[in-house]
Each structure stands twice: as C-alpha cells, then as structure tokens.
Write a protein that holds these residues in place. Sequence first.
Motif, PDB file in Angstrom:
ATOM      1  N   MET A   1       0.838  -1.176   0.000  1.00  0.00           N
ATOM      2  CA  MET A   1       0.000   0.000   0.000  1.00  0.00           C
ATOM      3  C   MET A   1       0.883   1.240   0.000  1.00  0.00           C
ATOM      4  N   LYS A   2       0.405   2.279  -0.670  1.00  0.00           N
ATOM      5  CA  LYS A   2       1.124   3.550  -0.693  1.00  0.00           C
ATOM      6  C   LYS A   2       0.350   4.545   0.158  1.00  0.00           C
ATOM      7  N   ILE A   3       1.058   5.148   1.094  1.00  0.00           N
ATOM      8  CA  ILE A   3       0.497   6.181   1.961  1.00  0.00           C
ATOM      9  C   ILE A   3       1.158   7.503   1.579  1.00  0.00           C
ATOM     10  N   THR A   4       0.340   8.484   1.243  1.00  0.00           N
ATOM     11  CA  THR A   4       0.843   9.813   0.922  1.00  0.00           C
ATOM     12  C   THR A   4       0.284  10.788   1.944  1.00  0.00           C
ATOM     13  N   VAL A   5       1.147  11.590   2.512  1.00  0.00           N
ATOM     14  CA  VAL A   5       0.724  12.652   3.411  1.00  0.00           C
ATOM     15  C   VAL A   5       0.945  13.959   2.662  1.00  0.00           C
ATOM     16  N   ILE A   6      -0.139  14.687   2.440  1.00  0.00           N
ATOM     17  CA  ILE A   6      -0.055  15.984   1.778  1.00  0.00           C
ATOM     18  C   ILE A   6      -0.349  17.027   2.850  1.00  0.00           C
ATOM     19  N   ILE A  67      -3.293  15.106  -5.716  1.00  0.00           N
ATOM     20  CA  ILE A  67      -4.261  14.029  -5.477  1.00  0.00           C
ATOM     21  C   ILE A  67      -4.664  13.416  -6.810  1.00  0.00           C
ATOM     22  N   ARG A  68      -4.371  12.123  -6.948  1.00  0.00           N
ATOM     23  CA  ARG A  68      -4.730  11.395  -8.169  1.00  0.00           C
ATOM     24  C   ARG A  68      -6.139  10.825  -8.024  1.00  0.00           C
ATOM     25  N   ASP A  69      -6.745  10.504  -9.150  1.00  0.00           N
ATOM     26  CA  ASP A  69      -8.108   9.961  -9.160  1.00  0.00           C
ATOM     27  C   ASP A  69      -8.221   8.653  -8.386  1.00  0.00           C
ATOM     28  N   ASP A  70      -7.142   7.842  -8.394  1.00  0.00           N
ATOM     29  CA  ASP A  70      -7.215   6.529  -7.753  1.00  0.00           C
ATOM     30  C   ASP A  70      -6.939   6.575  -6.246  1.00  0.00           C
ATOM     31  N   MET A  71      -6.668   7.744  -5.704  1.00  0.00           N
ATOM     32  CA  MET A  71      -6.361   7.854  -4.276  1.00  0.00           C
ATOM     33  C   MET A  71      -7.640   7.890  -3.445  1.00  0.00           C
ATOM     34  N   SER A 101      -5.222   0.891  -3.145  1.00  0.00           N
ATOM     35  CA  SER A 101      -3.795   0.701  -2.889  1.00  0.00           C
ATOM     36  C   SER A 101      -3.069   2.009  -2.601  1.00  0.00           C
ATOM     37  N   SER A 102      -3.809   3.117  -2.636  1.00  0.00           N
ATOM     38  CA  SER A 102      -3.190   4.410  -2.400  1.00  0.00           C
ATOM     39  C   SER A 102      -4.101   5.274  -1.527  1.00  0.00           C
ATOM     40  N   ILE A 103      -3.594   5.631  -0.353  1.00  0.00           N
ATOM     41  CA  ILE A 103      -4.347   6.482   0.565  1.00  0.00           C
ATOM     42  C   ILE A 103      -3.600   7.798   0.707  1.00  0.00           C
ATOM     43  N   ALA A 104      -4.324   8.888   0.576  1.00  0.00           N
ATOM     44  CA  ALA A 104      -3.740  10.218   0.795  1.00  0.00           C
ATOM     45  C   ALA A 104      -4.360  10.821   2.043  1.00  0.00           C
ATOM     46  N   PHE A 105      -3.518  11.185   2.991  1.00  0.00           N
ATOM     47  CA  PHE A 105      -3.952  11.913   4.176  1.00  0.00           C
ATOM     48  C   PHE A 105      -3.638  13.381   3.928  1.00  0.00           C
ATOM     49  N   VAL A 106      -4.615  14.255   4.173  1.00  0.00           N
ATOM     50  CA  VAL A 106      -4.430  15.680   3.899  1.00  0.00           C
ATOM     51  C   VAL A 106      -4.532  16.472   5.197  1.00  0.00           C
TER      52      VAL A 106
END
Length: 159
Positions: A1-6, A67-71, A101-106
């Motif tokens: 899994m990919k975790i992105t913190v923006i 932020i991508r559409d699949d996030m 598979s991709s979560i973005a925390f903002v």
Amino acid sequence: MKITVIAVGKIKEKYLKDALAEYSKRLSRYCKLEIIEVADEKTPDQASKAAEDLIRAKEGERILKHIRDDMYVITLEIEGKMLTSEEFADKIETLGVQGKSSIAFVIGGSIGLGKEVLKRSDFALSFSKMTFPHQLMRVVLLEQVYRGYRIMNGEPYHK
C-alpha cells in the motif's frame, strides 16, 4: 500500500523533523510512504472571512495538484469522525482489502482546508476536538499509521 501525506507548510523544527524521519523509517517495512509539503499562504492577523476563504482556496489548489483519481482521500478535520487506534487500523486494512492501494492523508494549514479539498475527501478523520499545530499533526498521524500497521500485523504496541 502507498500512503501519501499531503501537508500545508514546511517543518522547521529539528525535533519534529527527527520524529518524522523515525516514523518514516519504521513505516518503510509496512508501506511506501511519501510526504508532500505544499506552500502555505501568509494569514494576516484579523483576516476577514473572505481573505481566509481565499487563502484556503489557494492552498487547496496546491493540495489538489497532488491528489490522483485513484487515491482514497482522508482529510484531517476537527469535525471529522474520531476512531480508536484499532478502528483506524481496521479502516486502513479494509481499504486495502477493497483494492484501494493508495491512501492520501491531507493536513491543512493553520486555518484549515478549503471547500474543494473537503469536497474531494472520501473520509473526514478527527484526532480530537482540540486544535493542534499542523506540523505536530504530521508526527501524530505517522505514529498512528505506524501503530495501525503494528495492530494489523498482530505485533505488540503500547496501549
């Protein structure tokens, strides 16, 4: 899994940078982590509501570019849903099972998130009704993500 913190703004304090580096290292065995910092706007003292809306909109545009559409987007909001650490772990695990598979925390800036970012959010998460410095929230968030992975894997963690 990919975790992105923006997150809005830069971390200046060494102790916060050190904590983020430590949790990033710990998380590397569980997920791919990316931290994206977007520039913050200067908020004048006694700013009008219109000025604050404009600031949130500008910061929001910068956030949305990453932020991508699949996030699956989780915004940190005071009025969001509060979860226990176990419920938070379950949320991340369930998203993975559902094929996310991709979560973005903002994490917004000092005056919060703009309407467009809130509209894009899939889930509003609150850590407390209290207000915290947004730089410190990055550390708290990464600690909880790390704790969540420990819980998911049946590994010991401090209660």
